[in-house]
Design an enzyme around this catalytic site. Structure first.
Site, short mmCIF file in Angstrom:
data_model
loop_
_atom_site.label_atom_id
_atom_site.label_comp_id
_atom_site.label_asym_id
_atom_site.label_seq_id
_atom_site.Cartn_x
_atom_site.Cartn_y
_atom_site.Cartn_z
CG HIS A 464 113.83 21.98 62.39
ND1 HIS A 464 112.92 21.10 63.04
CD2 HIS A 464 113.57 23.21 62.77
CE1 HIS A 464 112.34 21.89 64.19
NE2 HIS A 464 112.56 22.95 64.01
CD GLU A 465 115.69 26.27 62.44
OE1 GLU A 465 115.13 27.24 62.32
OE2 GLU A 465 115.77 25.72 63.55
CG HIS A 468 110.55 26.86 61.20
ND1 HIS A 468 109.48 26.67 61.81
CD2 HIS A 468 111.71 26.36 62.22
CE1 HIS A 468 109.43 26.16 62.91
NE2 HIS A 468 110.71 25.93 63.26
CG HIS A 471 104.74 27.61 58.05
ND1 HIS A 471 104.40 27.42 59.45
CD2 HIS A 471 103.43 27.91 57.51
CE1 HIS A 471 103.17 27.28 59.79
NE2 HIS A 471 102.65 27.67 58.58
#
Length: 673
Positions: A464-465, A468, A471
């Site tokens: 999940h991290e 980010h 991105h």
């Protein structure tokens, strides 16, 4: 001597020279950088030339470089490696930063230049991204109160300054409660715990200089303890301490802070002409209105609650079979859920965990990024802010793209949770900047000489991290204010939640889920059980999340509650919260909402993004597989590289051709037949 925070950083890729920076450097560097930024802003505001995009908006984009450097370093260490000196500095900096921001937004001469450009925007010949940055700048000034005058303008400054102080206090109170509590375990108390939990408890005891193992309030330790400990009395003691963070009375109690924060947010919204804070906050998000958020959450609440109640009934039977004449309690849920999982899927987390080594999961995340986007990761030997941190250079086609830093282990000086931040954001104008991105997690640190093992939830958090981080690292825009994760709050979780799906791709687990001792790949039978159990206990997970999101929304809709705890109880009663489940984040430790404005009235955004991430991964499956190159290219082209340079709905529609409904989310969570 030159302050190292303000000097030119002659380090690889201009990473902060952590080995030269001391806590004594922060305050003088901060003061000088604040003054320098104001001088730059005044020069822009008082430029005798007529306002143009270049001499006003682009100039503002380039201002504050020294302040960005100081704050990027300070807030990285303040969140991940705090100490009393840094906490005192944070309390000092917060109101000064709020006043600094207010001074800029209240600069009438500067706002007049921005307003002039906004009025002439159609005649300026701006590119699409330039027009977007002008729009966001003008909107930001208006929403910050730039159009207010006199007493209202002064009151807005005071409100924002006080909110900054309260957010810092809330965070520090929570950190202190988490750091101060631990429960010593005698050898007899370890009975029934799998080896990895015992190892984590011993390591936590060593870190706290105790004579034996302990349970702390680190999620990566307390959750498995609640999962596996057969001692109901110890589970209750640990759970009650975990649930009471920020609610223990005395100096660290956050309840009065929460009440004041909510009142000030309502006042801030009304000063700007909004009926309440939720309408103010959601105006700039994809959802747009509180009504749309409430509709989504209630669409999910009913099937999730029904599933959770069915699961609860099963577990109460198991509780009675164990001779306990009591209703299922919150400290029982994880223990009996783990029993149900073993019974339903013959899946035991203690059997699974040796296959989820931290280093192999990092390698898996990197390899997926390579196959999807052509990224290569090479270890970097550079000084960082803590010995546990690691760094990599990120390249594509041999060219430098970014620096990625990972800080994975829990410690008393680190706030709880997991997050991604950019020490430097990507930009091309007014100067070229390549990103420096950090992932911070709170995984249990192993005892000396043992490999770090993750739970499946930990591994999902890592992916999940890293979503980010992608991105940030794949951002390809002109201006830093719209780069990377500078997007609507209910869009920012799309890349992170979408990347979680690659952890469940069978070929990824087949390659990287290898046993810590034997090196053997995860047996196919175990792999099949892991994937089959992917939606197990999803009723519980959805209920605890949606309850938190609804309480957050109702806190900010209408008049601010004088007693947030009473309002929390009222909302939970109104939706029929199952008594055996608690909110994921009760008010006194709801840092997403009260440590700052980020997720206030916006905790729903994870679910709003999940509606899209379920649909986005379906695009890969429809195209033939998780690593379909054309779909990966579209994902980067229309979402990961674009940041906030276009409206979120426009970007998603460009990627997928349409916006999705809630059906894919319910199916992905196993909440529909």
């Amino acid at each position: 001597m030159t302050n190292p925070l303000l000097a030119d950083w002659d380090t690889p890729f201009h990473i902060a020279p952590f080995d030269r920076i001391s806590d004594d450097d922060f305050a003088p560097a901060f003061e000088e950088a604040l003054s320098a930024h104001l001088r730059e802003i005044d020069a822009i505001a008082n430029n005798p030339e007529p306002p143009s995009f270049a001499n006003t908006i682009e100039a503002m984009e380039g201002a504050g470089e020294a302040l960005d450097k100081v704050l990027s370093v300070f807030f990285s260490v303040a969140g991940a490696d705090s100490n009393p000196e840094r906490q005192a500095l944070q309390r000092d900096f917060s109101p000064k930063l709020a006043a600094h921001s207010s001074a800029i937004y209240a600069n009438e001469t500067l706002f007049a230049r921005i307003a002039d450009l906004w009025a002439r925007r159609d005649r300026l010949g701006l590119s699409e991204e330039e027009a977007r940055v002008l729009y966001l700048t003008h909107r930001g000034f208006v929403r910050a109160g730039a159009a207010l005058e006199g007493a209202e303008a002064e009151r807005m400054k005071a409100v924002k300054s006080r909110l900054a102080v309260l957010g810092t206090s809330f965070t520090q109170n929570l950190l202190k409660d988490e750091a101060d509590w631990f429960m010593p375990l005698a050898e007899a108390d370890l009975e029934g715990l799998p080896g990895f939990v015992v190892d984590a408890a011993r390591a936590a005891g060593e870190a706290l200089e105790q004579d034996g193992p302990v349970v702390t309030l680190s999620r990566s330790l307390i959750v498995p303890f609640l999962q596996f400990s057969p001692r109901r009395d110890l589970r209750e003691k640990a759970f009650r301490a975990w649930a009471a963070r920020g609610e223990n009375g005395g100096e660290t109690d956050n309840r009065e802070i929460a009440a004041e924060v909510l009142a000030l947010r309502e006042e801030r919204a009304k000063l700007l002409g909004y009926p309440d804070f939720a309408h103010f906050k959601l105006e700039t998000e994809m959802a747009g209105t509180p009504e749309r958020v409430r509709e989504l959450l209630m669409q999910v609440w009913q099937p999730a609650k029904a599933q959770a109640l069915r699961d609860q009934a099963e577990m109460e039977e198991m509780l009675r079979d164990d001779g306990v004449n009591d209703a299922l309690q919150p400290w029982d849920w994880r223990y009996y859920a783990e029993k149900r999982r073993r019974a339903s899927y013959d899946l035991d987390e203690s059997e699974l965990k040796p296959y989820l080594q931290l280093d192999r999961m990092i390698e898996a995340a990197f390899t997926c990024a390579n196959r999807l986007f052509g990224l290569d990761f090479a270890p970097l030997d550079v000084p960082l802010y803590h010995p546990d941190c690691r760094a990599w250079e990120v390249k594509r086609n041999g060219e430098h793209l970014a620096v990625f830093i990972g800080d994975y282990f829990a410690r008393a000086s680190k706030r709880s949770g997991a997050w991604c931040s950019a020490m430097r954001s990507q930009a091309k104008r007014p100067r070229v900047e390549t990103p420096v991105v950090i992932n911070v997690c709170n995984f249990s640190k192993p005892s000396q000489g043992k490999p770090a093992l993750l739970s499946y939830d930990d591994a999902r958090t890592l992916f999940h991290e890293f979503g980010h981080a992608l991105h940030q690292m794949l951002s390809d825009v002109e201006f830093g204010s719209v780069s990377g994760t500078s997007v609507a709050r209910d869009f920012v979780e799309l890349p992170s939640q979408l990347y979680e799906h690659w952890l469940e791709v069978p070929e990824v687990l087949e390659e990287f889920a290898t046993h810590a001792e034997t090196g053997a790949a995860m047996p196919k039978a175990l792999l099949d059980k892991v994937l089959a159990a992917a939606t197990f206990d999803m009723g519980f997970q959805t209920v605890e999340y949606v309850a938190s999101a609804l309480v957050d929304l109702e806190f900010h809709s209408g008049a601010a509650p004088a007693d947030p705890m009473a309002k929390q109880a009222e909302v939970l009663q109104g939706i029929g919260m199952p008594q055996a489940i608690t909110m994921r984040h009760a008010t006194p430790h709801f840092a997403h909402v009260f440590a700052g404005d980020g997720y206030s009235s916006g905790y729903y955004s994870y679910m709003w993004s999940e509606v899209m991430d379920a649909d986005a991964f379906a695009a890969f499956e429809e195209a033939g597989g998780a690593f379909d190159p054309e779909t990966a290219h579209k994902l980067e082209e229309f979402i990961l590289s674009k940041g906030g340079s276009r409206e979120a709905e426009e970007l998603y529609t460009a990627f997928r051709g349409r916006m999705p409904g809630v059906e894919a989310l319910l199916k992905g969570r196993g909440l529909v037949a």
